[in-house]
Write a protein that holds these residues in place. Structure first.
Motif, PDB file in Angstrom:
ATOM      1  N   SER B 209       0.832  -1.196   0.000  1.00  0.00           N
ATOM      2  CA  SER B 209       0.000   0.000   0.000  1.00  0.00           C
ATOM      3  C   SER B 209       0.871   1.252   0.000  1.00  0.00           C
ATOM      4  N   THR B 220      -4.339  10.339  -0.740  1.00  0.00           N
ATOM      5  CA  THR B 220      -4.763   9.172  -1.525  1.00  0.00           C
ATOM      6  C   THR B 220      -4.098   7.912  -0.974  1.00  0.00           C
ATOM      7  N   LEU B 222      -3.198   3.880  -2.465  1.00  0.00           N
ATOM      8  CA  LEU B 222      -3.237   2.858  -3.510  1.00  0.00           C
ATOM      9  C   LEU B 222      -2.850   1.523  -2.863  1.00  0.00           C
ATOM     10  N   ILE B 264      -7.975   2.134  -5.230  1.00  0.00           N
ATOM     11  CA  ILE B 264      -7.507   3.516  -5.042  1.00  0.00           C
ATOM     12  C   ILE B 264      -8.542   4.233  -4.182  1.00  0.00           C
ATOM     13  N   SER B 280     -13.704   5.753  -3.320  1.00  0.00           N
ATOM     14  CA  SER B 280     -12.786   4.651  -3.596  1.00  0.00           C
ATOM     15  C   SER B 280     -13.320   3.770  -4.713  1.00  0.00           C
TER      16      SER B 280
END
Lengths: 73, 418
Positions: B209, B220, B222, B264, B280
Motif C-alpha cells: 500500500s 490518496t 493505492l 484507489i 474509492s
C-alpha cells in the motif's frame, strides 16, 4: 519479468513525482491528522464490515491499511 | 589451556537473549493500555425459511509497555444460526429440490501479536488460531511500514500465511468427483473416525500500500493485494444436481485459485462544510475468471467536539466463475456443464449489490489528570447500521429466485485507553 520491470519503473516514477510534489509541511497537517481524513480511522469497525461483505461476494482484497500519510501514527 | 566452547545452538540462542537484556532496561515511558469491545450482527431474513443470523462479538487488548512496543491479544467468535439449502438444483433439474437444513455453528478465534515502532518505521507480527467443529486455521502474519518525504508518503507491506483444514467425508482420492457425496454432519470431524478426513487449505496473502498526502486537505491511498489458495475450496455440506435423472454430487471446485485486487482511495476535506469526503474504487480478478468492481462514497463530519457522523454508500458487481452454471443438467449453455467443475455457491454466480449505511461515533478525552468513567484516559463508542441488497442475476433454487438477498448489518463498538 517485463511486467515486474514495468511495475518497478512505475513505482519509482510515482515516488519521484510524489517527492517533487510534497508541499505539506508538518504545521499544515491539522486536517490530514483529523480522524475523518484517516483511511480506516476505525479499523475494528471496518474489518468487521469487510468480513461480512467478503462472505457474501466472490472477490477479496484491496482493503485499506491504517494510516493517512499524516505523520500521526 | 583449553577453553570450553559453548555449543552452536547455545551461541545462537544467546545472541538474541543478550540483545533483549540490553534493550529491556529501557525505561517504560508510555505504559498505556487500550481495550476494544465490539459486536456485529448480520441478519438475512427470508420468508422461505433460509434466513441466516451471525453474531460476532470481539474483544482485544493492547498494552504499550514502552514507546517502541505494543503487544496485542484478541478473541472473537462467530455465532451462526439459520438454514441453508444442502442441495443446489437448477430450473431443469428433477426432482425439484428446495429443502432447508438448519445451520448452527460456533467459531472461536484467538490471536496475539506485537508491533515494534522506531521513528518512522513499524514492524508487526501476529498469530491467529481459529476453531470450529468442521474447520481449523492457523494464521501467521508480518507487516512493515515506513513514512518518508517529511511523512507525506507512507509505504506498507504485509504478508500472511494460513494453514487451514476443513473436514470432509473420508472418500479415497481415486473416487471420481461425480461419485463423492456431501458431508451431512460435523460429527466425527478432527477425530480418529475412519468416516472423516481433514483436507488442507494453504493460503498466502500479500499486500502493498502507498499512502500519499498531496495537499493539506487531500490524500490518496493505492493498495494491491495478491492471494494464492491451494486446497479444498468447496462447501463440503453442499451437493449439486449434476445429472438429468437427479444424480447429486458434492460441490467440486478447482484446488488452486490466484486472486488479485487493486484499490484507489481518495480523501478530500471541504473546509466550508467541515466534512471529509472519501471516494474509492476497486478492481478484482481471479483465475476462476471472476471480474469484480467496487465503488464507495462516504462523508464524515464533526457534529460537535465529541460527536462525528459518517454516511456511506457502496456499489459492487461481479461476473460469474468460468465454471458457474445455474443448472448442470442441460445439454449446452445457457444451462449445462461448463468444464469439469460444478458449484452451488451463489457468491460464484454473476451478481450485483448495493449498500447504504452510516455510523455515529462519540469520543471523550479526559481532562489532564482526569479519567472518564473513573478509569479511561480517553474513550469512544460507536454504532453503525448498513443495509445490503444483492441482485442475483441467474442464481435460482430449482428455478425459484431466493428471497434471502437483503441483509442488515449492525455494529456496536467501544474503545478505551487507560
Amino acid at each position: 519479468m517485463r511486467l515486474a520491470t514495468h511495475l518497478a519503473l512505475t513505482f519509482a516514477l510515482a515516488l519521484g513525482v510524489a517527492s517533487g510534489c510534497v508541499t505539506v509541511r508538518p504545521e499544515q497537517r491539522s486536517f490530514l491528522a483529523d480522524p475523518t481524513m484517516r483511511f480506516d480511522s476505525e479499523p475494528a469497525d471496518e474489518a468487521a464490515l469487510q468480513h461480512v461483505l467478503e462472505n457474501r461476494e466472490g472477490s477479496f482484497g484491496g482493503g485499506s491499511v491504517e494510516g493517512g500519510g499524516c505523520g500521526c501514527n | 589451556m583449553v577453553r570450553s566452547v559453548p555449543p552452536r545452538w547455545a551461541r545462537v540462542l544467546a545472541q538474541p537473549l543478550l540483545a533483549g537484556l540490553v534493550l529491556w532496561p529501557a525505561p517504560a515511558r508510555a505504559q498505556v493500555a487500550e481495550v476494544n469491545l465490539r459486536n456485529t450482527l448480520f441478519h438475512e431474513p427470508s420468508s422461505k425459511g433460509s434466513q441466516m443470523t451471525v453474531i460476532n462479538p470481539a474483544l482485544s487488548l493492547s498494552v504499550m509497555p514502552s514507546d517502541w512496543l505494543t503487544v496485542t491479544g484478541r478473541y472473537e467468535a462467530d455465532i451462526v444460526s439459520g438454514a441453508s439449502e444442502p442441495v443446489k438444483a437448477g430450473p431443469l433439474s428433477t426432482p425439484d429440490i428446495i429443502s432447508q437444513a438448519s445451520v448452527k455453528d460456533l467459531r472461536h478465534i484467538a490471536g496475539g501479536g506485537f508491533t515494534l515502532t522506531r521513528r518512522n518505521t513499524r514492524l508487526s507480527a501476529g498469530y491467529t488460531y481459529g476453531r470450529e467443529e468442521d474447520y481449523r486455521s492457523h494464521g501467521f502474519s508480518v507487516s512493515t511500514g515506513t513514512d518518508f518525504f517529511q511523512r507525506n508518503t507512507q509505504i506498507d507491506l504485509a504478508y500472511a500465511r494460513g494453514f487451514d483444514q476443513v473436514c470432509n467425508v473420508a472418500y479415497p482420492e481415486s473416487r471420481d468427483p461425480t461419485l463423492r457425496q456431501s458431508l451431512d454432519t460435523s460429527d466425527g470431524c478432527f477425530t480418529s473416525s475412519a468416516a472423516r478426513q481433514a483436507l488442507d487449505i494453504d493460503i498466502n496473502n500479500f499486500q502493498a500500500s502507498w499512502t500519499q498526502a498531496w495537499t493539506p486537505v487531500f490524500t490518496t491511498q493505492l493498495t494491491t493485494t495478491f492471494q494464492l489458495i491451494n486446497g479444498f475450496q468447496g462447501n463440503p455440506y453442499r451437493g449439486v444436481v449434476i445429472g438429468p435423472t437427479g444424480q447429486i454430487a458434492q460441490e467440486h471446485h478447482p484446488e488452486n485459485r490466484a486472486r488479485t485486487a487493486a484499490a484507489i482511495r481518495l480523501k478530500y476535506y471541504v473546509r466550508e462544510l467541515r466534512t471529509a469526503f472519501g471516494l474509492s474504487g476497486r478492481g478484482y480478478r481471479d483465475t476462476w475468471d471472476i471480474l469484480g468492481q467496487t465503488y464507495q462514497l462516504d462523508a464524515e463530519r464533526h457534529m460537535s467536539s465529541w460527536l462525528r457522523v459518517l454516511i456511506r454508500g457502496r456499489l459492487y458487481s461481479q461476473t460469474g466463475a468460468l465454471f458457474w452454471s445455474d443448472d448442470y443438467t442441460g445439454g449446452e449453455p445457457f444451462y449445462g456443464p461448463r468444464g469439469q467443475y460444478w458449484s452451488g455457491d451463489r457468491e460464484l454466480s454473476p451478481l450485483k449489490s448495493a449498500m447504504i449505511g452510516g455510523r455515529v461515533l462519540g469520543h471523550w478525552q479526559g481532562a489532564k489528570g482526569a479519567r472518564n468513567l473513573g478509569m479511561f484516559l480517553s474513550s469512544s463508542a460507536s454504532a453503525s447500521v448498513d443495509l445490503v441488497n444483492t441482485f442475483l442475476e441467474d442464481f435460482t433454487l430449482a428455478g425459484e429466485k431466493p428471497d434471502d438477498t437483503f441483509a442488515l448489518i449492525l455494529g456496536l463498538n467501544f474503545n478505551g485507553t487507560f
